[in-house]
Design an enzyme around this catalytic site. Structure first.
Site, PDB file in Angstrom:
ATOM      1  N   SER B  46      66.091  38.494 -49.657  1.00 22.26           N
ATOM      2  CA  SER B  46      66.412  39.839 -49.196  1.00 22.26           C
ATOM      3  C   SER B  46      67.899  40.046 -49.473  1.00 22.26           C
ATOM      4  O   SER B  46      68.727  39.236 -49.049  1.00 22.26           O
ATOM      5  CB  SER B  46      66.099  39.952 -47.704  1.00 22.26           C
ATOM      6  OG  SER B  46      66.176  41.284 -47.299  1.00 22.26           O
ATOM      7  N   GLU B  47      68.228  41.116 -50.195  1.00 26.90           N
ATOM      8  CA  GLU B  47      69.572  41.178 -50.781  1.00 26.90           C
ATOM      9  C   GLU B  47      70.710  41.403 -49.789  1.00 26.90           C
ATOM     10  O   GLU B  47      71.871  41.306 -50.158  1.00 26.90           O
ATOM     11  CB  GLU B  47      69.625  42.206 -51.921  1.00 26.90           C
ATOM     12  CG  GLU B  47      69.386  43.654 -51.532  1.00 26.90           C
ATOM     13  CD  GLU B  47      67.928  44.057 -51.725  1.00 26.90           C
ATOM     14  OE1 GLU B  47      67.043  43.179 -51.703  1.00 26.90           O
ATOM     15  OE2 GLU B  47      67.685  45.271 -51.901  1.00 26.90           O
ATOM     16  N   ASN B  48      70.370  41.675 -48.526  1.00 22.23           N
ATOM     17  CA  ASN B  48      71.442  41.723 -47.527  1.00 22.23           C
ATOM     18  C   ASN B  48      71.924  40.332 -47.135  1.00 22.23           C
ATOM     19  O   ASN B  48      72.847  40.214 -46.320  1.00 22.23           O
ATOM     20  CB  ASN B  48      70.993  42.503 -46.287  1.00 22.23           C
ATOM     21  CG  ASN B  48      69.764  41.920 -45.644  1.00 22.23           C
ATOM     22  OD1 ASN B  48      68.827  41.523 -46.324  1.00 22.23           O
ATOM     23  ND2 ASN B  48      69.758  41.846 -44.330  1.00 22.23           N
TER      24      ASN B  48
END
Lengths: 232, 220
Positions: B46-48
């Site tokens: 998840s790119e966060n």
């Protein structure tokens, strides 16, 4: 020892020196890991014509969204600005200048800014509107665009634990943009949930070393959830 | 019949391989996590800043400091790692993610994708999509084959501003599974009950149709 004591006594002191027209770099992703009390202090002080660099711009009435209420932001550099009616309205009325920036490029702009690197090449955005007008260079048969670093007059950061020297740890995905933001401010202000004694934080576990941090303050946080999703 | 969202997710899930690090975009791609085949272990990025995204939390487990890139509350699975946004995009941009699945408004026969901006409508931003398509070798686009008015979204040339140029190699629509190669869409599979003729009619870009186009099958 006092020379390394970064603690300040109040939020007023934490944001001392903020002026109209300044650039503020803020940590946070959505409403997660945002420096909510520092933002509230910027609102209280009423500094205007601010350039805000942040992945998002909060929501109506919370996070950076509160700075829209008194039109304190004139420009925002962000990757995603949805979920905010006041923002949409100011954007449509052209009261606010929006520079949409790919999320990874935004993170790297902050990182580069803090690391003394003025610009970098990335394939992200090549061949898209984001690449228009930017220098293009080919490396090993691939095209890359030149993106410039970002620094701010202030960086506002939300940490979990810190010591008085400004060594900071973040909690879970509240880390996000905070470590890069912390490196990129002329004045970096960190608010945390707990200030512990030096030596209590394991040195190898520190995310942001104190050298980047100018002011530290302990606060209490609402930590609003944007999309509460549970399994049954 | 056109595929349902769940069937699209099921079909994409068949492309998962054991040991893959996978980034799933918002919408149908997110549903892919529900259909990971038995015996296959994948790690969701998840790119966060989360590698090893777990299930949604129970009420008791909800933690405001634990969200995914869609800003939903999530959990971390055992063996997860959490890191900064710069680290996260180093993984993405550096080509370390094995498979990216994301939605699109339009895709064209050169592998261009448009997914973030419709001129004249309110523009909310690209988030991480431009980095994801620029960094990944292996991307599957999920989308409807045509608009509600029947206009093809698989084009000779994208009409909307691009998210990335020449980066898409596979597309799953509600009607078909296609590859993009040498300036053409190659029809690989069709949705159950959907004719090759319908797919031809609804594909504006160059389409290569093999002699035999198998029909997808679903358990349920």
């Amino acid at each position: 020892m006092a020379g390394f004591d970064k603690r300040v006594a109040s939020y007023e002191e934490a944001m001392e020196g903020i002026k109209d027209g300044m650039t503020i770099i803020a940590g946070g992703f959505g409403l997660c890991g945002i420096p909510e009390n520092l933002i509230a202090e910027i609102k209280r002080r009423g500094a205007k014509d601010l350039t805000v660099v942040s992945n998002n711009c909060g929501v109506d009435g919370f996070g950076l969204g509160v700075l829209l209420e008194d039109r304190q932001i004139s420009k925002i550099i962000a990757s995603y600005v949805g979920e905010n009616a006041l923002f949409e309205q100011q954007m449509l009325n052209e009261e606010i200048d929006v520079v949409l920036t790919p999320q990874g490029t935004l993170a790297e702009k902050m990182r580069a800014g803090g690391a003394g690197i003025p610009a970098f090449y990335t394939a992200t955005g090549y061949g898209t509107p984001i690449g228009e007008g930017k220098e293009v260079r080919e490396f090993n048969g691939r095209h890359y665009i030149l993106e410039e670093a970002i620094t701010g007059d202030f960086a506002i950061v939300k940490g979990w634990k810190a010591d008085r020297y400004g060594n900071v740890m973040y909690r879970h995905t509240a880390q996000n943009f905070n470590p890069m933001a912390a490196t990129a401010g002329k004045i970096t202000v960190v608010e945390v949930e707990e200030i512990v004694e030096p030596g209590e934080l394991e040195p190898s576990q520190i995310h942001t070393p104190g050298i980047y941090v100018d002011r530290i303050i302990q606060g209490s946080f609402e930590k609003r959830i944007e999309k509460r999703t549970v399994r049954s | 019949m056109a595929l349902t969202r769940e069937q699209m997710a099921q079909r994409v899930a068949r492309e998962l391989e054991d040991g893959f690090y996978v980034n799933l975009g918002i919408g149908i791609p997110t549903l892919v996590a529900n259909y990971v085949p038995d015996g296959i272990d994948v790690m969701l990025q998840s790119e966060n800043g989360l590698l090893g995204m777990g299930r949604f939390p129970t009420e008791e487990e909800v933690d405001p400091d634990m969200i995914n890139a869609g800003k939903q509350t999530v959990t971390a699975r055992p063996g997860a790692a959490i890191f900064s946004s710069a680290e996260s995009f180093a993984m993405i941009r550096g080509g370390h993610v094995d498979l990216t699945v994301l939605g699109a408004f339009e895709v064209d026969q050169e592998g261009n994708i448009a997914s973030w901006m419709v001129p004249g409508k309110l523009i909310k931003g690209m988030g991480g999509a431009m980095d994801l398509v620029a960094g990944a070798e292996n991307i599957i686009c999920t989308m409807t084959h045509a608009s509600k008015h029947g206009e093809s979204k698989l084009l000779e040339k994208c009409t909307l501003p691009l998210t990335g140029a020449g980066c898409i190699n596979r597309v799953l629509t509600d009607l078909a599974y296609l590859e993009i190669k040498d300036g053409a869409f190659i029809l690989k599979e069709r949705a159950p009950g959907v004719s090759v003729e319908e797919i031809i009619e609804k594909t504006a870009g160059k389409l290569v149709v093999p002699d035999h186009v198998p029909e997808m099958t679903f358990d349920v």
